[in-house]
Design a protein around this motif. Structure first.
Motif, PDB file in Angstrom:
ATOM      1  N   THR A  18       0.865   2.398  -9.979  1.00  0.00           N
ATOM      2  CA  THR A  18      -0.645   2.477  -9.627  1.00  0.00           C
ATOM      3  C   THR A  18      -1.320   2.922 -10.806  1.00  0.00           C
ATOM      4  O   THR A  18      -0.751   3.524 -11.691  1.00  0.00           O
ATOM      5  CB  THR A  18      -0.721   3.934  -8.769  1.00  0.00           C
ATOM      6  N   GLY A  19      -2.332   2.085 -10.986  1.00  0.00           N
ATOM      7  CA  GLY A  19      -3.205   1.906 -12.163  1.00  0.00           C
ATOM      8  C   GLY A  19      -2.593   1.051 -13.300  1.00  0.00           C
ATOM      9  O   GLY A  19      -1.843   0.245 -12.862  1.00  0.00           O
ATOM     10  N   CYS A  45      -3.868   8.589 -15.265  1.00  0.00           N
ATOM     11  CA  CYS A  45      -3.740   8.551 -13.805  1.00  0.00           C
ATOM     12  C   CYS A  45      -2.680   7.533 -13.410  1.00  0.00           C
ATOM     13  O   CYS A  45      -2.447   7.516 -12.147  1.00  0.00           O
ATOM     14  CB  CYS A  45      -4.949   8.467 -13.032  1.00  0.00           C
ATOM     15  N   ALA A  46      -2.241   6.371 -14.513  1.00  0.00           N
ATOM     16  CA  ALA A  46      -1.240   5.384 -13.905  1.00  0.00           C
ATOM     17  C   ALA A  46       0.055   6.228 -13.701  1.00  0.00           C
ATOM     18  O   ALA A  46       0.284   7.157 -14.396  1.00  0.00           O
ATOM     19  CB  ALA A  46      -1.400   4.466 -14.803  1.00  0.00           C
TER      20      ALA A  46
END
Length: 133
Positions: A18-19, A45-46
């Motif tokens: 994600t990210g 946030c990844a």
């Protein structure tokens, strides 16, 4: 001795991350070696999806601030100099905190030829799971 030229950085595939995540392959384990080493860079946030490794994995944080969690465990903050070992078959995820980049070395071994996959990948870590600390 062989000097291997640097290869271009690779964007982490959306099925596994994600990210924004990029990695550089350092060692890809040419037989008889089964050692794998990547430098992995996470934007804020990844993170990885839930996953596990047949022979375990060791991470060594080189820069930034990150998070790691084993399934059912607490989310743990990780910083430069921290080394984390996840045993074979332990489902976990790792990535950057919301306000920092994070870079780590990811080291793992492939299983013996013909004995199954190196890693299993599961669901993405939800925003609720990620922020639950």
């Amino acid at each position: 001795m062989e000097v291997l030229p640097a290869q271009p950085s690779v964007k982490g595939p959306a099925e596994m991350f994600t990210g924004d995540v990029y990695f550089d392959v350092i060692a890809k384990g040419e037989e008889p070696s089964r050692m794998r080493v990547n430098t992995v860079r996470f934007a804020p946030c990844a993170r990885t999806a839930w996953h596990c490794h047949a022979v375990g994995q060791t991470l060594h944080v080189t820069d930034g601030v990150g998070l790691i969690q084993s399934r059912g465990g607490e989310i743990i903050e990780i910083r430069p100099g921290d080394t984390i070992h996840t045993p074979p078959g332990e489902w976990h995820w790792h990535g950057a905190t919301p306000d920092h980049f994070m870079t780590h070395l990811a080291m793992w071994e492939a299983p013996a030829p013909g004995s199954g996959p190196e890693s299993e990948w599961g669901d993405h870590v939800t925003d609720e799971e990620y922020h639950n600390r």
